[in-house]
Design a protein around this motif. Structure first.
Motif, PDB file in Angstrom:
ATOM      1  N   UNK A  76      32.279  65.710  42.507  1.00 30.33           N
ATOM      2  CA  UNK A  76      33.514  65.330  41.828  1.00 30.33           C
ATOM      3  C   UNK A  76      34.687  65.156  42.784  1.00 30.33           C
ATOM      4  N   UNK A  77      34.441  65.263  44.078  1.00 31.23           N
ATOM      5  CA  UNK A  77      35.494  65.088  45.068  1.00 31.23           C
ATOM      6  C   UNK A  77      36.100  66.366  45.595  1.00 31.23           C
ATOM      7  N   UNK A  78      35.833  67.491  44.957  1.00 30.90           N
ATOM      8  CA  UNK A  78      36.429  68.757  45.394  1.00 30.90           C
ATOM      9  C   UNK A  78      35.965  69.166  46.787  1.00 30.90           C
ATOM     10  N   UNK A  79      34.677  69.068  47.041  1.00 31.49           N
ATOM     11  CA  UNK A  79      34.163  69.486  48.347  1.00 31.49           C
ATOM     12  C   UNK A  79      34.658  68.547  49.432  1.00 31.49           C
ATOM     13  N   UNK A  80      34.792  67.263  49.121  1.00 28.88           N
ATOM     14  CA  UNK A  80      35.343  66.310  50.090  1.00 28.88           C
ATOM     15  C   UNK A  80      36.786  66.688  50.441  1.00 28.88           C
ATOM     16  N   UNK A  81      37.580  67.076  49.449  1.00 25.95           N
ATOM     17  CA  UNK A  81      38.965  67.475  49.717  1.00 25.95           C
ATOM     18  C   UNK A  81      39.008  68.701  50.627  1.00 25.95           C
ATOM     19  N   UNK A  82      38.143  69.672  50.374  1.00 27.10           N
ATOM     20  CA  UNK A  82      38.089  70.868  51.224  1.00 27.10           C
ATOM     21  C   UNK A  82      37.648  70.475  52.636  1.00 27.10           C
ATOM     22  N   UNK A  83      36.627  69.636  52.737  1.00 25.00           N
ATOM     23  CA  UNK A  83      36.134  69.198  54.049  1.00 25.00           C
ATOM     24  C   UNK A  83      37.224  68.470  54.830  1.00 25.00           C
ATOM     25  N   UNK A  84      37.997  67.648  54.152  1.00 26.87           N
ATOM     26  CA  UNK A  84      39.087  66.922  54.806  1.00 26.87           C
ATOM     27  C   UNK A  84      40.149  67.884  55.319  1.00 26.87           C
ATOM     28  N   UNK A  85      40.498  68.888  54.525  1.00 31.23           N
ATOM     29  CA  UNK A  85      41.483  69.885  54.960  1.00 31.23           C
ATOM     30  C   UNK A  85      40.964  70.670  56.165  1.00 31.23           C
ATOM     31  N   UNK A  86      39.680  70.975  56.168  1.00 32.73           N
ATOM     32  CA  UNK A  86      39.061  71.671  57.304  1.00 32.73           C
ATOM     33  C   UNK A  86      39.116  70.787  58.545  1.00 32.73           C
ATOM     34  N   UNK A  87      38.724  69.526  58.402  1.00 32.44           N
ATOM     35  CA  UNK A  87      38.723  68.591  59.532  1.00 32.44           C
ATOM     36  C   UNK A  87      40.137  68.413  60.091  1.00 32.44           C
ATOM     37  N   UNK A  88      41.127  68.311  59.214  1.00 34.26           N
ATOM     38  CA  UNK A  88      42.511  68.153  59.670  1.00 34.26           C
ATOM     39  C   UNK A  88      42.943  69.334  60.538  1.00 34.26           C
ATOM     40  N   UNK A  89      42.571  70.537  60.144  1.00 32.87           N
ATOM     41  CA  UNK A  89      42.911  71.717  60.948  1.00 32.87           C
ATOM     42  C   UNK A  89      42.146  71.715  62.270  1.00 32.87           C
ATOM     43  N   UNK A  90      40.873  71.371  62.245  1.00 35.03           N
ATOM     44  CA  UNK A  90      40.068  71.378  63.469  1.00 35.03           C
ATOM     45  C   UNK A  90      40.536  70.335  64.477  1.00 35.03           C
ATOM     46  N   UNK A  91      41.216  69.290  64.022  1.00 34.23           N
ATOM     47  CA  UNK A  91      41.754  68.274  64.946  1.00 34.23           C
ATOM     48  C   UNK A  91      42.783  68.870  65.909  1.00 34.23           C
ATOM     49  N   UNK A  92      43.349  70.012  65.548  1.00 32.84           N
ATOM     50  CA  UNK A  92      44.272  70.700  66.448  1.00 32.84           C
ATOM     51  C   UNK A  92      43.537  71.279  67.657  1.00 32.84           C
ATOM     52  N   UNK A  93      42.212  71.302  67.587  1.00 32.00           N
ATOM     53  CA  UNK A  93      41.394  71.919  68.629  1.00 32.00           C
ATOM     54  C   UNK A  93      40.496  70.917  69.347  1.00 32.00           C
ATOM     55  N   UNK A  94      40.592  69.645  68.982  1.00 32.86           N
ATOM     56  CA  UNK A  94      39.777  68.633  69.647  1.00 32.86           C
ATOM     57  C   UNK A  94      39.371  67.518  68.704  1.00 32.86           C
ATOM     58  N   UNK A  95      38.380  66.770  69.124  1.00 30.85           N
ATOM     59  CA  UNK A  95      37.896  65.622  68.355  1.00 30.85           C
ATOM     60  C   UNK A  95      37.070  66.092  67.155  1.00 30.85           C
ATOM     61  N   UNK A  96      37.258  65.421  66.026  1.00 25.76           N
ATOM     62  CA  UNK A  96      36.535  65.775  64.802  1.00 25.76           C
ATOM     63  C   UNK A  96      35.971  64.515  64.155  1.00 25.76           C
TER      64      UNK A  96
END
Length: 155
Positions: free
Chosen positions: A11-31
């Motif tokens: 339903x898109x919920x897990x994608x939204x969580x994954x996107x938020x996780x990826x956005x944070x990890x971009x502070x530490x390198x390539x994602x």
């Protein structure tokens, strides 16, 4: 740090969580962020951190996540840092099950190093993420990066 975030969603919920996780990890390198279907065909070879998540259904993981995990035989992820998450109803784990627990076990069986306990982000029956869950995702991702031992890249 080269990270890959892989998710399955209904339903898109897990994608939204994954996107938020990826956005944070971009502070530490390539994602790279990939759906489970995309990842089966096009997963990069070099990875320092692999984060996999999907919805919990029927006490387990969805078919898309299971097919992805089936790709990883023994020793295929030797030494790779991994973290697992799911989206699930606010029920006791014994009643709902946890896709994240299954994902973590399967990745560990492939030789990966689980760096933080599996995490659940809660959804209502609508299904929608419960209040505050999307805001928790980057906090969890920061803890994952810290467990891997990375330093944030200045903006």
């Amino acid at each position: 740090m080269n990270s890959i975030v892989i998710y399955a969603t209904r339903s898109g919920n897990t994608r939204m969580v994954a996107t938020a996780i990826a956005d944070e990890l971009r502070k530490h390198g390539e994602v790279h962020i990939l759906s489970a279907e995309e990842a089966r065909a096009a997963m990069p070879d070099q990875v320092d951190l692999l984060v996999v998540g999907g919805p919990t259904e029927g006490h387990g993981a969805t078919e898309a996540i299971v097919r992805l995990l089936d790709r990883f035989g023994p020793q295929t992820l030797d030494g790779v840092a991994v973290a697992a998450f799911d989206t699930r109803l606010r029920w006791p784990r014994v009643l709902s099950g946890s896709a994240a627990d299954i994902i973590a076990r399967r990745l560990e069986a492939a030789g990966a190093r689980v760096v933080v306990p599996a995490e659940s982000f809660l959804v209502s029956r609508k299904p929608e993420l419960e209040a505050g869950e999307l805001e928790r995702a980057p906090l969890w991702a920061a803890s994952v990066a810290a467990a891997v031992g990375t330093v944030a890249v200045p903006a």
